[in-house]
Motif scaffolding. Structure first.
Motif, PDB file in Angstrom:
ATOM      1  N   ARG A 208       0.876  -1.083   0.000  1.00 16.54           N
ATOM      2  CA  ARG A 208      -0.234  -0.016  -0.123  1.00 16.54           C
ATOM      3  C   ARG A 208       0.957   1.160  -0.048  1.00 16.54           C
ATOM      4  N   ALA A 209       0.520   2.174  -0.772  1.00 21.42           N
ATOM      5  CA  ALA A 209       1.142   3.270  -0.992  1.00 21.42           C
ATOM      6  C   ALA A 209       0.481   4.495  -1.301  1.00 21.42           C
ATOM      7  N   ASP A 210       0.544   5.749  -0.356  1.00 25.28           N
ATOM      8  CA  ASP A 210      -0.181   6.870  -0.465  1.00 25.28           C
ATOM      9  C   ASP A 210       0.613   8.056  -0.279  1.00 25.28           C
ATOM     10  N   VAL A 211       0.088   9.237  -1.099  1.00 27.54           N
ATOM     11  CA  VAL A 211       0.775  10.424  -0.894  1.00 27.54           C
ATOM     12  C   VAL A 211       0.026  11.657  -0.879  1.00 27.54           C
ATOM     13  N   SER A 212       0.037  12.818  -0.069  1.00 23.61           N
ATOM     14  CA  SER A 212      -0.922  13.742  -0.246  1.00 23.61           C
ATOM     15  C   SER A 212      -0.160  14.888   0.151  1.00 23.61           C
ATOM     16  N   TYR A 213      -0.628  15.970  -0.802  1.00 21.76           N
ATOM     17  CA  TYR A 213       0.036  17.473  -0.685  1.00 21.76           C
ATOM     18  C   TYR A 213      -1.087  18.388  -0.676  1.00 21.76           C
ATOM     19  N   ARG A 214      -1.081  19.405   0.463  1.00 21.91           N
ATOM     20  CA  ARG A 214      -1.865  20.544   0.455  1.00 21.91           C
ATOM     21  C   ARG A 214      -1.298  21.833   0.718  1.00 21.91           C
ATOM     22  N   GLU A 215      -2.065  22.758  -0.054  1.00 31.12           N
ATOM     23  CA  GLU A 215      -1.307  24.267   0.263  1.00 31.12           C
ATOM     24  C   GLU A 215      -2.461  24.988   0.260  1.00 31.12           C
ATOM     25  N   GLY A 223      -0.944  34.034   5.696  1.00 36.94           N
ATOM     26  CA  GLY A 223      -1.480  32.709   6.349  1.00 36.94           C
ATOM     27  C   GLY A 223      -1.127  31.677   5.788  1.00 36.94           C
ATOM     28  N   GLU A 224      -0.206  31.441   4.853  1.00 33.79           N
ATOM     29  CA  GLU A 224       0.303  30.402   3.947  1.00 33.79           C
ATOM     30  C   GLU A 224       0.600  29.180   4.708  1.00 33.79           C
ATOM     31  N   SER A 225       0.169  27.832   4.127  1.00 35.49           N
ATOM     32  CA  SER A 225       0.547  26.733   4.940  1.00 35.49           C
ATOM     33  C   SER A 225       0.726  25.807   3.631  1.00 35.49           C
ATOM     34  N   ASP A 226       1.480  24.594   3.958  1.00 33.94           N
ATOM     35  CA  ASP A 226       1.553  23.691   3.131  1.00 33.94           C
ATOM     36  C   ASP A 226       1.750  22.160   3.943  1.00 33.94           C
ATOM     37  N   ASN A 227       1.469  21.033   3.424  1.00 31.01           N
ATOM     38  CA  ASN A 227       1.597  19.808   4.099  1.00 31.01           C
ATOM     39  C   ASN A 227       1.797  18.729   3.055  1.00 31.01           C
ATOM     40  N   LEU A 228       2.826  17.936   3.441  1.00 30.70           N
ATOM     41  CA  LEU A 228       3.249  16.857   2.777  1.00 30.70           C
ATOM     42  C   LEU A 228       3.125  15.444   3.425  1.00 30.70           C
ATOM     43  N   ALA A 229       2.645  14.575   3.054  1.00 38.52           N
ATOM     44  CA  ALA A 229       2.419  13.218   3.501  1.00 38.52           C
ATOM     45  C   ALA A 229       2.525  12.171   2.860  1.00 38.52           C
ATOM     46  N   ILE A 230       3.459  11.163   3.390  1.00 36.53           N
ATOM     47  CA  ILE A 230       3.796  10.056   2.268  1.00 36.53           C
ATOM     48  C   ILE A 230       3.915   8.881   3.188  1.00 36.53           C
ATOM     49  N   SER A 231       3.180   7.762   2.746  1.00 36.44           N
ATOM     50  CA  SER A 231       3.076   6.514   3.498  1.00 36.44           C
ATOM     51  C   SER A 231       3.161   5.428   2.502  1.00 36.44           C
ATOM     52  N   ALA A 253       5.151  19.465   7.718  1.00 34.18           N
ATOM     53  CA  ALA A 253       4.155  20.439   7.460  1.00 34.18           C
ATOM     54  C   ALA A 253       4.401  21.658   7.819  1.00 34.18           C
ATOM     55  N   ASN A 254       4.217  22.629   7.286  1.00 31.15           N
ATOM     56  CA  ASN A 254       4.451  24.180   7.431  1.00 31.15           C
ATOM     57  C   ASN A 254       3.090  24.917   7.761  1.00 31.15           C
ATOM     58  N   TYR A 286       6.808  21.208  11.221  1.00 27.27           N
ATOM     59  CA  TYR A 286       6.852  19.954  12.000  1.00 27.27           C
ATOM     60  C   TYR A 286       7.496  18.974  10.781  1.00 27.27           C
ATOM     61  N   ARG A 287       8.321  18.249  11.224  1.00 29.47           N
ATOM     62  CA  ARG A 287       8.792  17.040  10.437  1.00 29.47           C
ATOM     63  C   ARG A 287       9.141  15.680  11.121  1.00 29.47           C
ATOM     64  N   ASP A 288       8.272  14.732  10.562  1.00 31.06           N
ATOM     65  CA  ASP A 288       8.259  13.492  11.493  1.00 31.06           C
ATOM     66  C   ASP A 288       8.219  12.229  10.555  1.00 31.06           C
ATOM     67  N   ASN A 289       8.661  11.195  11.093  1.00 32.99           N
ATOM     68  CA  ASN A 289       8.832   9.971  10.159  1.00 32.99           C
ATOM     69  C   ASN A 289       8.918   8.774  11.071  1.00 32.99           C
ATOM     70  N   ARG A 290       8.078   7.680  10.675  1.00 35.39           N
ATOM     71  CA  ARG A 290       7.858   6.736  11.553  1.00 35.39           C
ATOM     72  C   ARG A 290       8.418   5.336  10.975  1.00 35.39           C
ATOM     73  N   THR A 291       8.891   4.739  11.307  1.00 38.39           N
ATOM     74  CA  THR A 291       9.015   3.389  10.468  1.00 38.39           C
ATOM     75  C   THR A 291       8.611   2.278  11.614  1.00 38.39           C
ATOM     76  N   ALA A 292       7.994   1.183  11.334  1.00 35.16           N
ATOM     77  CA  ALA A 292       7.619   0.136  12.151  1.00 35.16           C
ATOM     78  C   ALA A 292       7.358  -1.199  11.453  1.00 35.16           C
ATOM     79  N   LEU A 293       7.896  -2.313  12.384  1.00 31.30           N
ATOM     80  CA  LEU A 293       7.793  -3.592  12.042  1.00 31.30           C
ATOM     81  C   LEU A 293       6.824  -4.543  12.877  1.00 31.30           C
ATOM     82  N   LYS A 294       5.610  -4.905  12.077  1.00 28.95           N
ATOM     83  CA  LYS A 294       4.698  -5.562  12.884  1.00 28.95           C
ATOM     84  C   LYS A 294       4.587  -6.933  12.566  1.00 28.95           C
TER      85      LYS A 294
END
Length: 715
Positions: A208-215, A223-231, A253-254, A286-294
């Motif tokens: 499964r792969a997902d990507v989203s970008y908002r501005e 009041g500018e903002s942007d947000n990138l999310a990748i999974s 995210a900014n 805000y910059r976050d990264n999470r790696t998990a093995l389940k």
């Protein structure tokens, strides 16, 4: 949403994107392309297993607690832009976010903040530092969000007195290939693009792969903002009994550098709702990264094993002028140049083994024993040697200026937090109608803090490593044992009556940034307990569902910090008691109806000078209402109403934020079997409202009336 379509069509698209409340029958058509065949079927939430309510594989009906589910398809159909918007659709949950807590904070059952409402991602606890969690950043890849209301420390540890919010992402699908995408544009030059795909890779792998970008330019000046999310996730499943899933989630995210609108003469002046009083070069990232093995392994018919190992990194940066107040004579007073950097590393492992047993006379028992180990490291920097910045600017037409920082953001302290816990859950099914459940957890936390030492200039570090702060007081060992018991009686298969008693603990402030100023108090945990009773069930052959719960929740030996960074006060006790209810109903002619709400009484029972006052930031009434309609062809529509009651910004209840009601509308038209157009109207009546605050007279305003258009595709 369980799809049973023989092919991916616009029917599936509507069933997913609009989250129809019922399974619609196939529509007769002279030509196959003339109508949409709705073959999706919405599974009732009450019959689903909830890993947030219990790790024993119980459905929500079988769980003696209030568990609510916000479906990911519903989130996207409504056009909820942020996780906090989606979660606050659940019964009894309201938005308490502001820039100081990264905008991802909730109030539940009379308690608010990331120290009392715990946040999980895919079942793993996220640790707030300085009261700030910023992950996950986008709802595009969300499968569902589960909310467990009330004390939840038995399963998830300290910091879960008010409740738990568990964001569960989309996972690999080993049975069929699926893909979807959308692109939208709207008011305030808001636009976004998103896409995702998943399916089998041979016989043993799926992805499964997902990507989203908002501005967006936002509704306030600058009041500018942007947000990138990748999974991404990859599953290895050599058999039906064993799976190993590796996933990674990234967010950058900014957000809008907007800390609120100051009141003028104690009132909201709508003529300045678009003003931004922050400096021109403000920074928030805000910059976050999470790696998990389940791992999931069904060893036998009676034994199962699960484990999740993870590693999270987080980097947050602020450089803002944060406080504004009416100075009279057409001027605004600005102050508090605050710059910080959080560098965080968090890793750990949690797992459990479960054993199912059956005894004579139809009695069965499920026992689970688990462990939880976490290590959290924080490096904290800020401009503590800088000059204090304050000025007066006109209410409108001012030069925003620049951030005053004479020394830069330099390291201030370092903390290490080590936690470990063992816990057990047990469910005894005495008969098919009656079951008993119990759980217990023992947790140990050790926190160490070191301060960097500077020379007389305040800008040069002395030595290669930080120095232990305050001797032995810089180390704190905190231990707790929490437990819960409950019973469920089902007179019929579709109705559950339940009762439970549960305990929990909250840390003083944020565990990971434990301050030496707290060492003056004998108690370092605030403990609490809750009585709850309720009923939940299905009716009309599953087309309707309802929940009703009443509770009393008490928090003892707690602390209050009226001013951020100020003195800590010990409070004897605060409590809340209330009722929560929800109803979901599929009506004839393609209509659907959902409603939930809460009414509660939250107050300080023992707190000198504040007895019987309502704690700050807690609304004592909230409700959500949704009406849906599927025209039976290619058209559908929905309307949503959100109500939040009045709140106070201070414990003295001298500053009140009024209640608000916001109405949103949406409509969708499927142009072809694979493409649809959505039109959404947010804040229909252009309500001027504050969903949160930053200080007593600085309101965080909601988005004004806005229109978005989105194109969606599904294959």
């Amino acid at each position: 949403m369980r799809a049973t379509a023989c092919h991916i069509s616009a029917t599936s698209l509507l069933a997913i994107a609009l989250a129809l409340p019922t399974a619609a029958v196939a529509q007769d058509s002279e030509e196959p392309g003339d109508r949409i065949i709705v073959t999706g079927e919405r599974e009732q939430a009450l019959t689903q297993e909830s890993p947030t309510g219990s790790r024993l594989g119980l459905s929500i009906l079988e769980t003696p607690a209030t568990v609510s589910v916000v479906d990911g398809d519903d989130i996207r159909a409504r056009g909820d832009i942020a996780i906090v918007d989606a979660v606050s659709r659940a019964p009894g949950v309201t938005n308490a976010g502001n820039p100081g807590n990264a905008g991802l904070t909730f109030a539940v059952r009379g308690f608010s903040g990331q120290g009392s409402v715990l946040q999980l991602y895919d079942g793993v606890r996220l640790f707030p530092n300085n009261g700030s969690i910023s992950f996950p950043s986008d709802p595009w890849n969300v499968e569902r969000i589960e909310v467990l209301s009330g004390p939840s420390s038995v399963l998830f540890g300290q910091g879960a007195l008010g409740g738990v919010v568990n964001v569960i992402p989309k996972g690999p699908n080993s049975e069929r290939y699926e893909s979807d995408a959308e692109a939208g544009y709207g008011s305030q030059d808001t636009w976004h693009v998103a896409g995702g795909a998943g399916g089998p890779l041979g016989d043993m792998f799926a992805f499964r792969a997902d990507v989203s970008y908002r501005e967006s330019d936002g509704f306030v000046d600058r009041g500018e903002s942007d947000n990138l999310a990748i999974s991404g996730a990859l599953e290895f499943k050599p058999s039906e009994d064993f799976s190993l899933t590796l996933r990674n989630d990234f967010g950058n995210a900014n957000p809008t550098k907007y800390f609120g609108t100051p009141l003028i003469d104690g009132e909201l002046d709508t003529s300045i709702r678009e003003e931004n009083y922050n400096v021109g070069d403000a920074t928030m990232r805000y910059r976050d990264n999470r790696t998990a093995l389940k791992l999931d392994w069904q060893v036998s018919d009676t034994v199962s094993i699960a484990n999740t190992a993870y590693y999270i990194t987080s980097n947050r940066k602020w450089r803002n002028l944060e406080t504004y107040a009416d100075a009279g004579e057409g001027l605004i007073y600005r102050a508090d140049n605050y710059g910080i950097i959080h560098d965080v590393d968090q890793y750990g492992s949690q797992g459990h083994a479960a054993l199912a047993s059956t005894f004579g006379g139809g009695v069965s028992n499920d026992l689970l024993i688990g462990y939880d180990v976490n290590y959290f490291e924080l490096n904290y920097s800020h401009q503590f040697a800088s000059e204090y910045q304050e000025d007066l600017v006109p209410v409108t037409g001012f030069d925003p200026g620049l951030f005053l920082d004479t020394v830069g953001l330099i390291p201030r302290y370092h903390t290490d937090t080590m936690t470990w816990a063992i816990y057990a859950e047990d469910r005894l099914a005495i008969t098919e109608q009656l079951s008993l459940a119990a759980g217990i957890r023992h947790e140990e936390n050790k926190v160490g803090r070191w301060n960097w030492v500077y020379d007389d200039s305040g800008t040069t570090i002395v030595g290669d490593t930080p120095a232990l702060n305050g001797g032995a007081d810089a180390y704190k060992k905190l231990s707790s044992t929490t437990w819960r018991v409950g019973a469920v009686y089902q007179p019929v298969e579709t109705i559950s009556l339940y009762a439970q008693y549960a305990t929990a603990v909250d840390p003083l402030g944020t565990l990971t940034t434990f301050s030496g100023s707290a060492s003056q108090f004998q108690l370092t945990y605030a403990d609490g307990y809750q009585y709850e009773a309720g009923v939940k069930g299905l009716f009309m052959d599953g087309r309707g569902s309802f929940t009703l719960a009443a509770y009393r929740l008490v928090k003892q030996n707690l602390f209050s910090q009226t001013v951020p960074g100020g003195a800590i006060e010990q409070v004897g006790q605060r409590s809340s008691q209330g009722i929560e209810a929800s109803l979901d109903l599929a009506l004839p002619a393609g209509f659907g109806f959902s409603a939930n709400g809460t009414v509660l009484d939250a107050n300080f029972d023992e707190f000198d000078g504040f007895e019987d006052n309502t704690p700050a930031g807690v609304p004592e009434a909230a409700a959500n209402l949704e009406l849906r309609w599927n025209g039976g062809d290619r058209f559908s529509a929905r309307a949503n109403l959100r109500y939040v009651g009045r709140r106070f910004t201070d414990n003295a209840n001298a500053f009140r934020v009024p209640a608000y009601t916001v109405v949103d509308l949406g409509a969708s038209y499927a142009v072809t079997d694979n493409f649809a157009v959505d039109l959404r109207l947010y804040n229909l009546f252009d309500e001027d409202y504050a969903f949160s605050t930053y200080g007593n007279e600085q309101w965080i305003l909601g988005r004004p009336r806005s229109v978005d258009v989105t194109l969606r595709a599904s294959f």
